[in-house]
Write a protein that holds these residues in place. Structure first.
Motif, short mmCIF file in Angstrom:
data_model
loop_
_atom_site.label_atom_id
_atom_site.label_comp_id
_atom_site.label_asym_id
_atom_site.label_seq_id
_atom_site.Cartn_x
_atom_site.Cartn_y
_atom_site.Cartn_z
N LEU A 123 0.58 -1.52 -0.45
CA LEU A 123 -0.31 -0.01 -0.27
C LEU A 123 0.92 1.06 0.24
CD1 LEU A 123 -2.73 -1.55 2.27
CD2 LEU A 123 -3.28 -1.32 0.13
N SER A 124 0.46 2.10 -0.64
CA SER A 124 1.34 3.48 -1.10
C SER A 124 0.29 4.59 -0.28
CB SER A 124 1.12 4.23 -2.33
OG SER A 124 2.33 3.17 -2.85
N VAL A 125 0.67 5.37 0.82
CA VAL A 125 -0.02 6.22 1.56
C VAL A 125 0.84 7.85 2.06
CG1 VAL A 125 -1.18 6.82 3.94
CG2 VAL A 125 -0.40 4.80 3.71
N ASN A 126 -0.46 8.91 1.37
CA ASN A 126 0.53 9.53 1.09
C ASN A 126 0.68 10.75 2.75
OD1 ASN A 126 -0.20 11.03 -1.95
ND2 ASN A 126 -1.94 9.54 -1.13
N ILE A 127 1.58 11.65 2.90
CA ILE A 127 1.50 12.18 3.76
C ILE A 127 2.75 13.04 3.59
CG2 ILE A 127 3.62 12.06 5.55
CD1 ILE A 127 2.39 9.85 5.50
N SER A 128 1.60 14.12 4.11
CA SER A 128 2.35 15.66 4.46
C SER A 128 3.16 16.48 5.42
CB SER A 128 1.03 16.47 4.77
OG SER A 128 0.83 16.63 6.65
N PRO A 129 3.88 17.34 4.40
CA PRO A 129 4.84 17.72 4.92
C PRO A 129 4.69 17.86 6.03
CG PRO A 129 4.92 18.50 2.97
CD PRO A 129 3.13 17.60 2.78
N ARG A 130 3.55 18.81 6.76
CA ARG A 130 3.60 18.74 8.14
C ARG A 130 3.39 17.56 9.46
NH1 ARG A 130 -1.11 22.92 10.11
NH2 ARG A 130 0.47 24.17 9.57
N GLN A 131 3.16 16.72 8.62
CA GLN A 131 2.99 15.59 9.08
C GLN A 131 4.29 15.08 9.58
OE1 GLN A 131 0.35 12.33 7.67
NE2 GLN A 131 0.93 11.04 9.88
N PHE A 132 5.12 14.56 8.40
CA PHE A 132 6.29 14.25 8.22
C PHE A 132 7.22 14.86 9.46
CE2 PHE A 132 10.30 13.05 7.06
CZ PHE A 132 10.48 11.33 6.92
N ARG A 133 7.21 16.45 9.63
CA ARG A 133 7.85 16.89 10.26
C ARG A 133 7.67 16.88 11.84
NH1 ARG A 133 7.48 21.06 5.91
NH2 ARG A 133 9.51 21.27 4.82
#
Length: 759
Positions: free
Chosen positions: A597-607
């Motif tokens: 599965l591929s999941v989108n991660i927002s920049p804010r979440q990753f930071r």
């Protein structure tokens, strides 16, 4: 015969008391519990006093004399202890033995018995001798002198009964009284010794405490003559305490302040109440101005009269400077020196409060430098900071003295135009005039380090208070920010907040509020869209989120994700999607099927600082294999803190987690980060795929991306494949993973998985 005996004994007792008084005055500098040498000296003096009273005795018969030596020895044993009493008894006994006569040995026995009884009484007392009572002393006198009368029976030739009959009554009348009187004098001496010691301890403690304080503390009498100065005051003045004593305290102050302090002191002396004041005056030693806090308190004598003043002076210069620094850090921007958001909000609140008392219409403007990020990225943070400072100076020159220019954050500034007008139309025109002046002034390039920079600004304007006359700083700022976003649709634009914009902002607020409710009440669900390999078929799926809204039905991400990205809600939403995706992977793994599965991660979440540890915990607790999870990130993640981002990606890649660059080619594309970062896959944006078969430009872009991926050994996913022509175009050029409506549309995770399991 009793009359002469009584007179002689009273005379002897008076002589005793007079001699003891002389001893009291002469020994007032010594304590009764002094050193061994002093105790022996005291015993010697007591022995001499005993000799003195024996030199004026009542002669009863040749060799038989009576005096008050028994009183002295008893008091010595009680108050002075063993050593002085032994010394005194030895001296007195030696003298009595030297006098000779038939009563010599009896006299010695009386001396020894009196001292012993007194010392025994001392051991019997449980409390302090200073608190011994008169009746106890009288009882001691009775005991000593009854013993003395009993010892008369040791007189030779049977003289004892006659002696007792003759002197018994006068002795028992005078000697116990003399014992009690002398005892009271000595007890008083003990009390005085104790008081003096306590006073000395108090004074030493006071001096120690006062000398350890950082304040200047000094005392002076009603005329201003110094009577005490602590160590800090001595150091401040540069003189010793001996040099300071007696001089006028007013002579130490500057002439213009001396009279002021005299008047303050007069107030303290008259009212009897402390006075506190603050001031600034030159230092006595350095001449530099210092800030001080002064407390003047009256000093009262035991009878309550005011005999002087104690003054405590605290140098608060450093504290004032620290407070000023803290205030500046809290309310002013460190780069430009302008008020910051906190101070602007405070002034906005003050203006709103004033409007409730005197209605008026005022304006708030928010400004954002157009394309500032380009300058910052291209020239570095130092050039960006210089640009911000020059921009602030240019704006400051355009404003009136009552206007407030503030730096909000980054390249965003605010201008508060107070008391613009009592009418909204005039207030709007005034605000627009200021905005146009700003636009015009910014057409002149800013000169930074000899280089010209052409900049423009987007401006959002709102008026306040609102139509209902009820407003808050947060609401005003929110409206101005909404207007600013509208202005930023172009460049060098000004936009007013209006009703339509307000309704749009309200709708966004409702969506955000409802989305928080949805996260807490299981209103979200996952949809999956297949990832198709031309040769291997379905190799996995992309995870997409949907919202089962109780009123509006199934909502797609474009209806709520952009709003979530403007707040921390995107972090909660992303965490929910990751949790559900890992659960799906784990369920299939337990059934022996590998689901990618591929999941989108927002920049804010990753930071988020805890993103990596939380994802590790999620993988461990769910049982999902890291290699089955692909995180789709956008190129915007690499604009800031690239070293930190790289470290986090490497940490996850080491576990087996794959990374895919979503919408590759539409953002900050750079071959440098492709080489540096642990990237496994590129996703070509559907805007390139749609026209690639027919548009040479799009075709060239797609071929370039495929070439880069081939050389870097990266997988490629093509989004938005909707026609056979698009699929054939891609297949002719490389082994590309397809995703799009040509193969399937996103569907509920349960249905997609059911179909996938069958395949």
């Amino acid at each position: 015969m009793h009359g002469p005996i009584l007179t002689a004994l009273l005379y002897n007792a008076a002589l005793l008391l007079a001699m003891v008084l002389v001893f009291e005055l002469a020994s007032s500098r010594y304590r009764l519990d002094a050193s061994r040498g002093t105790q022996m000296l005291t015993g010697g003096v007591l022995g001499l006093i005993s000799i003195g009273v024996m030199m004026a005795p009542f002669d009863f018969a040749p060799g038989i004399v009576f005096d008050t030596r028994s009183v002295i020895l008893a008091m010595s044993g009680l108050f002075f202890g063993a050593l002085p009493t032994i010394v005194a008894a030895a001296i007195a006994a030696a003298y009595r033995f030297a006098l000779g006569g038939g009563g010599a040995w009896t006299g010695v026995f009386v001396i020894v018995a009196a001292g012993a009884i007194g010392y025994a009484w001392r051991l019997r007392c449980s409390g302090s001798l200073a608190e011994v009572r008169g009746r106890e002393l009288y009882a001691l006198g009775l005991a000593v002198h009854l013993t003395m009368l009993a010892l008369m029976m040791t007189l030779p030739t049977g003289a004892g009964p006659g002696v007792i009959a003759a002197i018994g009554l006068p002795v028992m009348f005078v000697h116990p009284l003399a014992t009690a009187t002398l005892g009271m004098l000595l007890a008083n001496r003990l009390r005085r010794d104790r008081s003096e010691r306590e006073l000395q301890r108090s004074e030493a403690l006071y001096r120690s405490l006062v000398d350890s304080l950082p304040q200047n503390i000094f005392r002076y009498d009603r005329e201003g003559r110094l009577t005490f100065a602590n160590r800090v005051f001595q150091q401040t003045i540069g003189r010793s305490e001996a040099e300071l004593m007696g001089i006028s305290v007013y002579s130490l102050a500057p002439p213009d302040l001396a009279q002021h302090y005299r008047s303050i002191d007069a107030e303290v002396l008259a009212s009897g109440e402390p006075v506190s004041l603050t001031g600034t005056h030159p230092s006595t030693r350095t001449g530099e101005l210092v800030h001080v806090e002064i407390v003047k308190s009256p000093i009262r004598a035991p009878d309550g009269t005011i005999e002087g003043i104690q003054c405590a002076v605290t140098d608060v210069t450093e504290r004032r400077e620290a407070e000023a620094r803290v205030h500046r850090l809290a309310y002013y921007d460190t780069l430009t020196g302008l008020p910051n958001r906190s101070l602007l909000t405070d002034r906005l609140a003050q203006n709103l409060a004033a409007q409730r008392r005197a209605p008026s219409v005022e304006a708030l403007m928010l400004l954002n430098i157009d394309r500032f990020k380009i300058v910052n990225d291209a020239r570095g943070y130092r050039a960006g900071d210089a640009l911000l400072k020059a921009f602030a100076e240019r704006l400051q020159d355009l404003l009136r003295s009552g206007d407030t220019l503030a730096r909000m954050i980054g390249d965003e500034f605010a201008i508060l135009l107070p008391d613009v007008s009592g009418r909204a139309d005039r207030a709007s025109r005034r605000a627009l005039t200021v905005a146009e002046k700003i636009h015009a002034e910014l057409r002149r390039p800013l000169l930074i380090d000899g280089e010209e920079f052409a900049v423009s600004a987007s401006i959002g304007i709102t008026l306040f208070p609102d139509e209902n006359g009820e407003d808050s700083p947060e609401a005003v700022l929110r409206r101005a920010d909404t207007a600013l976003h509208r202005a930023k649709a172009g460049t060098d634009q000004t936009a007013f907040f209006d009703t339509v914009m307000g309704e749009s902002a309200t709708q966004s607020f409702r969506v955000e509020r409802d989305l928080r409710h949805a996260l807490a009440h299981d209103e979200l669900c996952l949809h999956l869209q297949s990832l198709i390999h031309p040769e291997r078929g379905t190799i996995g799926a992309e995870v997409l989120v949907r919202w089962k809204h109780p009123v509006f039905g199934l909502l797609y991400p474009n209806a709520f994700v952009p709003i979530a990205e403007e707040s921390t809600l995107i972090v909660e939403l992303g965490s929910w999607v990751l949790t559900e995706a890992c659960a799906l992977i784990a369920v299939e793994a337990r059934a022996g099927r590998e689901l990618r599965l591929s999941v989108n991660i927002s920049p804010r979440q990753f930071r988020q600082r805890d993103f990596v540890p939380r994802l590790k915990t999620l993988l461990a607790e769910s049982g999902a294999a890291p290699r089955q999870l692909t995180l789709e990130i956008t190129e915007g993640l690499f604009l800031h803190e690239i070293d930190e981002i790289t470290a986090r990606m490497n940490e996850l890649a080491a576990l087996g987690v794959r990374f895919s660059i979503d919408d590759f080619g539409t953002g900050y594309s750079s071959l440098a980060y492709l080489k540096r970062l642990p990237i496994h896959e590129l996703k070509i944006d559907k805007s390139f795929i749609q026209d690639a078969p027919d548009d040479p430009n799009d075709a060239a872009l797609v071929e370039t991306i495929l070439s880069v991926a081939r050389h870097l050994q990266l997988d490629v996913v093509a989004e938005g494949v909707e026609t056979e022509e698009q699929a054939a175009f891609l297949s002719r050029r490389a082994s590309v993973i397809h995703q799009g409506y040509l193969y399937d549309r996103p569907e509920a995770a349960e249905r997609w998985l059911e179909r996938w399991r069958q395949v």
